[in-house]
Enzyme design. Structure first.
Site: not given
Ligand code: BGC
Ligand code: BGC
Length: 604
Positions: A299, A494
Site C-alpha cells: 500500500d 480511510e
Molecule cells: C492520496 C491517497 C492515499 C493517501 C494516503 C493521499 O494523498 O491521494 O491515494 O491513499 O494519500 O496517504
Molecule cells: C489506500 C489504498 C489505495 C492507495 C492508493 C491507500 O492509502 O489504503 O486502498 O489503493 O492508497 O490510493
C-alpha cells in the site's frame, strides 16, 4: 541469444511462461528493479520513466490532471506509456488508480454506489455488470489497473472504510467480490483481459481493534483533525489464526479462483506484526499454501511504516513476499535501496527474479504488450447514458426500506405538495461520499449526475409542487402531505472516517424536528457509509430508507420512492440499536437484538 530468440517474448502465440522467462533472461538488475517500482504520477517525469525502467505509475485518491476530464486523463496516461515503450525491451508500464465506485477520480465518469450499497443488492449478476462498466471507463483513459475490489469484512462500523466492504458477512463478500473481478478483468466486447483487479487489503483490514493504530513519527502522518481519526484504520487485529482464516481469508481464496492476479497488502497488523512484514501470511500462506501466482503490491507508504530505517523496511518487506512497491514519492531512494540490498546479499537474486517474473507474467497475460494504449472508442463512452443506466439500476436495488408505517411508501406522483429538506437532497458530492474526484470527497457540484431532489422533480406530476429548503426553513404556513428529509454523513475516506460515536448530529436532529412541523408524514433517507444509531429519532419518522452512498445517479432513489420499481435491498450489515452493540462481536451480547439484523429489508 540470437535476434529471433531475443524477440520471443513479443510473440503472442507463445506460452505466457515462456515469454516471461525469455524477457527475464534478457533483463539487467536495473531493469528488474524498475519493474518492481510504482511511482505516484506527480513524483516522476516521463523521461524518468524510461531512464529508470519504471514498471507502474499511479494516481492516488484525487491524483487528477488539470483540467480533470477523460481526455486529459487519457493523455496523461499516454505520456507515461510512451517513454516506457521507448526503453530497450519496450516493457509497457501499467497505470493504476482507485476506481472503487466507478472511475471515481475522473470528472464526468459515472459514480456507482459504494460497496456497502452494492452489498445491499446481494446481486452478483448486477455487480458483474457494474464492474464491466468500470472497466470500460478505466480502459477509455488507459488505466489498466484498478485498486479494487476491497474484500474487507468489516467487523466494527466505527471504521471509516466500512463503506468499502460489501458486507460484514464473509460469504457475501466472496460472492460479490468475485463477480466484480470477473466483470473487471473480462470486459465484454473485448477479446483482451480488461483491467487488472487489485484485491485488498491483505489480510483482515476489516478486523482491527478500536484504538489500536500506532503512530509512525518518522514519516509524515495522515491528516488527523479529530482524536477519532485513525483510531481503528491501519490498526491491529487480535483474533487467533482460526478466526483470521474463517472470517477474513476466504474472499482471497475465492478471488484467486476467479482469476485475481494482484493483491494489495494491508497497513494493518496481525497480533502486533505489520502485514507488510508478515512473511508467514504473505509467502507461506498466500503464495505457498494457496498457490497465489500473481504479484503482491504494497500500500501507499506501506513499507515506510514497518521500520524507521528505510533500508531495513525495504529488505524486510521484499523478503516477506512483496513484489511491487507503491513507493509512492521518492522512487530514486527506493531504487537505490533495492540495489544496495541486492549488492549486499540481503535480498537474493532469486527473490528479485520471482517478483519480476510475477509482474511480467501478469502484464503479458493481460495483453498489455499487444495493446498498451487507451481504447479510444471507450474514451467516448465515459459517462454515457448506457453506463448511467447501470448505475441507476444499482442505486434502485441498493436501497433498504427499514420502516414503512402505514405504507407511506411508495409515494404518489400526484401529491399536491412535497416538502424536501436536508443538504443531502441536492448535493452530488454528499451522495457520492469519499473517493470521489478528491481522496476525501467533498460536498458540492463536483461532477456530473442527478441529485435526489432533481430526481424527485422529474418524476412527480406536472401539478405537484416540490418545495426545497436545505435547512427546512419553510414559511410558517407551509404544510404538505409528505416531507422528505435527506440526512447525510459528511464525506470521508480511510481513517478520517473513523468515528467513536455513530449518532446523528444535533443539527440533523433539529432539522428532523423542524421538517415535521410542515408535513403530515415524514420519509427519511440516510446517506451514509454505514449504519448510524437512529433509535431515538426513529419514532418521529413514518418511513426510513438506508440509501448508503449512491453515487451520481440520484434518479434511482426517486424511481423507488415513487414506486416505479420496488424496494428489494436487504442489509448486508446488522443495524445496531445502541453504541454498545458495536463491534459486531457485541451485537447480541447486551441481551437485546440489534435494531435490524443482517438481511433485513421491507418490500414496498
Ligand atoms: C492520496 C491517497 C492515499 C493517501 C494516503 C493521499 O494523498 O491521494 O491515494 O491513499 O494519500 O496517504
Ligand atoms: C489506500 C489504498 C489505495 C492507495 C492508493 C491507500 O492509502 O489504503 O486502498 O489503493 O492508497 O490510493
Amino acid at each position: 541469444m540470437s535476434v529471433t530468440q531475443d524477440l520471443l517474448y513479443k510473440d503472442s502465440g507463445r506460452a505466457i511462461e515462456d515469454r516471461a522467462q525469455n524477457l527475464l533472461d534478457q533483463m539487467t538488475l536495473a531493469e528488474k528493479i524498475g519493474q518492481m517500482t510504482q511511482v505516484e504520477k506527480n513524483s516522476i517525469t516521463p523521461a524518468e520513466v524510461s531512464q529508470y525502467f519504471i514498471g507502474s505509475v499511479l494516481s492516488g485518491g484525487g491524483g487528477n490532471p488539470a483540467p480533470n476530464s477523460p481526455a486529459t486523463w487519457a493523455n496523461m496516461v499516454r505520456s507515461f506509456q510512451e517513454p516506457a515503450l521507448q526503453t530497450r525491451l519496450a516493457i509497457p508500464l501499467i497505470y493504476g488508480s482507485d476506481a472503487i465506485h466507478g472511475h471515481n477520480n475522473v470528472k464526468g465518469a459515472v459514480i456507482f454506489p459504494h460497496n456497502i450499497g452494492l452489498g445491499a443488492t446481494h446481486d452478483a449478476e448486477l455487480v458483474e455488470r457494474v464492474a464491466r462498466v468500470v472497466a470500460a471507463e478505466c480502459m477509455g483513459t488507459g488505466v489498466r489497473w484498478d485498486f479494487a475490489p476491497a474484500v474487507s469484512v468489516p467487523q466494527d462500523i466505527r471504521w471509516g472504510r466500512t463503506l468499502e466492504g460489501f458486507s460484514q458477512n464473509t460469504e457475501l463478500v466472496s460472492k460479490l467480490a468475485t463477480a466484480f473481478i470477473r466483470g473487471l478483468q473480462n470486459a465484454d466486447g473485448h477479446n483482451i483481459p480488461g483491467v487488472l483487479a487489485s484485491v485488498k487489503h491483505f489480510l483482515a483490514d476489516g478486523g482491527t481493534r478500536w484504538a489500536s493504530r500506532a503512530d509512525y513519527p518518522w514519516i509524515q502522518n495522515w491528516g488527523k483533525s479529530s482524536d477519532d481519526h485513525w483510531s481503528i484504520d491501519q490498526g491491529n487485529v487480535e483474533v487467533d489464526e482460526a478466526t483470521l482464516r474463517a472470517i477474513h481469508l476466504p474472499p482471497y481464496i475465492a478471488a484467486m479462483q476467479a482469476g485475481a492476479m494482484n493483491i494489495m497488502v494491508s497497513y494493518s497488523s496481525w497480533q502486533g506484526l505489520k502485514m507488510h512484514a508478515h512473511r508467514y501470511l504473505l509467502t507461506d500462506v498466500l503464495k505457498n499454501e494457496f498457490g497465489f501466482r500473481g504479484f503482491l503490491v504494497t500500500d501507499w507508504l506501506g513499507i515506510d511504516q514497518i521500520n524507521a530505517d528505510y533500508h531495513t523496511a525495504v529488505v524486510t518487506s521484499i523478503n516477506a513476499g512483496l513484489d511491487m512497491i507503491m513507493v509512492p514519492f521518492d522512487f530514486k531512494r527506493c531504487i537505490e535501496t533495492l540495489n544496495t540490498a541486492v549488492a549486499q546479499g540481503e535480498i537474493s537474486q532469486e527473490r528479485i527474479d520471482d517478483a519480476v517474473g510475477r509482474i511480467l507474467t501478469v502484464k503479458l497475460a493481460m495483453g498489455l504488450f499487444e495493446q498498451p494504449f487507451t481504447d479510444k472508442s471507450l474514451l467516448a463512452e465515459i459517462g454515457s447514458r448506457e453506463h448511467r443506466e447501470v448505475a441507476r439500476e444499482a442505486v434502485r436495488k441498493s436501497l433498504v426500506l427499514l420502516k414503512n408505517e402505514g405504507q407511506v411508501l411508495p409515494l404518489k406522483k400526484t401529491a399536491r405538495r412535497i416538502v424536501v429538506a436536508g443538504e443531502g437532497a441536492h448535493d452530488i458530492g454528499l451522495q457520492c461520499g469519499g473517493w470521489t474526484i478528491e481522496w476525501m470527497g467533498t460536498p458540492g457540484n463536483i461532477t456530473d449526475g442527478t441529485t435526489i431532489l432533481e430526481g424527485i422533480q422529474q418524476i412527480v406530476s406536472a401539478d405537484t409542487e416540490v418545495i426545497y429548503s436545505a435547512d427546512a426553513d419553510f414559511a410558517a404556513d407551509v404544510r404538505a402531505e409528505v416531507g422528505i428529509l435527506v440526512l447525510a454523513e459528511p464525506p470521508y475516506a480511510e481513517g478520517q472516517g473513523d468515528r467513536s460515536q455513530l449518532v446523528l448530529s444535533p443539527t440533523d436532529i433539529e432539522l428532523s424536528q423542524r421538517l415535521k412541523q410542515h408535513c403530515s408524514r415524514m420519509v427519511v433517507i440516510l446517506l451514509s457509509g454505514r449504519p448510524l444509531i437512529i433509535t431515538p429519532q426513529l419514532g418521529d419518522w413514518d418511513a426510513f430508507v438506508a440509501a448508503w452512498l449512491p453515487g451520481s445517479e440520484g434518479q434511482g432513489i426517486a424511481d423507488v420512492l415513487f414506486g416505479d420499481t420496488p424496494f428489494v435491498g436487504k442489509l448486508s450489515y446488522a443495524w445496531p440499536r445502541t453504541m454498545q452493540q458495536i463491534p459486531a462481536s457485541e451485537l447480541h451480547s447486551a441481551g437485546q437484538a440489534p435494531l435490524w439484523d443482517i438481511n433485513f429489508g421491507l418490500t414496498s
